[in-house]
Design an enzyme around this catalytic site. Structure first.
Site, PDB file in Angstrom:
ATOM      1  N   TYR A 139      -4.352  -1.436   0.509  1.00  0.00           N
ATOM      2  CA  TYR A 139      -3.726  -1.350   1.040  1.00  0.00           C
ATOM      3  C   TYR A 139      -2.737  -1.598   2.273  1.00  0.00           C
ATOM      4  O   TYR A 139      -1.667  -2.284   2.843  1.00  0.00           O
ATOM      5  CB  TYR A 139      -2.886   0.188   0.846  1.00  0.00           C
ATOM      6  CG  TYR A 139      -2.030   0.837   0.824  1.00  0.00           C
ATOM      7  CD1 TYR A 139      -0.736   0.130  -0.486  1.00  0.00           C
ATOM      8  CD2 TYR A 139      -1.261   1.409   1.621  1.00  0.00           C
ATOM      9  CE1 TYR A 139       0.299   1.341  -0.641  1.00  0.00           C
ATOM     10  CE2 TYR A 139       0.263   1.793   1.612  1.00  0.00           C
ATOM     11  CZ  TYR A 139       0.653   1.268   0.443  1.00  0.00           C
ATOM     12  OH  TYR A 139       2.406   2.177   0.647  1.00  0.00           O
ATOM     13  N   SER A 145       5.304  -0.119   4.503  1.00  0.00           N
ATOM     14  CA  SER A 145       4.698   0.999   5.032  1.00  0.00           C
ATOM     15  C   SER A 145       4.168   1.579   5.997  1.00  0.00           C
ATOM     16  O   SER A 145       4.339   0.974   6.801  1.00  0.00           O
ATOM     17  CB  SER A 145       3.540   1.447   4.222  1.00  0.00           C
ATOM     18  OG  SER A 145       2.541   2.143   4.698  1.00  0.00           O
TER      19      SER A 145
END
Length: 260
Positions: free
Chosen positions: A155, A142
């Protein structure tokens, strides 16, 4: 027509019954790869999806249920696949909360699914790739594997870990015909992103439209979501012979986010 550059290869894509994972699976199948798709569910719809992908692309497709929060399931997935020339570690979940309020169970689940699962699947897949004399590991990280945002502690930590795991895997396979790279998407409008929007609306007291424009895409200079097709195309490129000397790196598909 897409060139069938991956004919004869078998790709295992985790978390692939929707979103980015499904987009990557579709792109690999279009390039000729046989598929093993995966999620934690075991429904007629999952089996129907596998049949649809096989029918649409003329490749063999199997669906294998595995809960990617469980190490034994992660390893069983690769073992049951029987062959894994291409491994795409994509499975992921998200939760948004201030650090001091972040539920412990959510932290543990995010680290398990987003990071630990990639370790377990890769550990089983690498011997298969070495035996076959060829392999590609593609980790879906990401933009949050390269930078950070508030309220996403687990995350961000997990995706930074995925980038680190990518580098180590690349170094350990550098003398083999195996590569390992990470794709770092910015915001892609998928179910996992859709689920973030109500939380962000509450946190920022904004409308849906303002959250998309001023919170999510505010950091994406292009002002547009990336698409699952673009992520899938990047994965196919990394699996091609052209990318044989690209290993241990990240490719950002983020509309300029990490250029800021």
């Amino acid at each position: 027509m897409v060139e069938k550059i991956l004919t004869g290869k078998t790709a295992v894509v985790t978390g692939s019954n929707s979103g980015i994972g499904l987009g990557v699976a579709q792109a690999l199948a279009a390039a000729g790869a046989d598929l093993v798709i995966n999620s934690f569910t075991d429904t007629p719809e999952d089996q129907a999806l596998a049949e649809s992908l096989a029918r649409d692309h003329g490749v063999a497709v199997r669906y294998i249920q595995a809960d990617m929060s469980k190490p034994a399931d992660c390893r069983r997935l690769i073992e049951q696949a029987g062959r894994c020339d291409i491994l795409v570690n994509n499975a992921g979940i998200q939760h948004v909360a201030p650090l001091e309020d972040f539920p412990t169970e959510n932290w543990d689940a995010i680290i398990a699914i987003n990071l630990n699962s990639a370790f377990h699947t890769t550990a089983v897949a690498l011997p298969m790739m070495r035996k076959a004399g060829w392999g590609r590991v593609v980790n879906v990280a990401s933009a949050h594997g390269l930078t950070a945002s508030p309220y996403k502690s687990a995350y961000v930590a997990a995706k930074h870990g995925v980038v680190g795991l990518t580098k180590v895997t690349a170094l350990e396979t550098a003398t083999d015909p195996i590569t390992c790279n990470a794709i770092c998407p910015g915001y892609v409008l998928t179910p996992i992103v859709e689920k973030q929007i109500p939380d962000q609306m509450k946190t920022h007291n904004m409308s849906r439209e303002d959250v998309i424009a001023k919170v999510m895409l505010q950091r994406q200079p292009s002002g547009e979501f990336a698409t699952v097709e673009q992520i899938g195309g990047t994965a196919v490129f990394l699996c091609s012979d052209i990318a044989a000397q690209i290993t241990g790196t990240t490719i950002s598909v983020d509309g300029g986010w990490t250029a800021l």
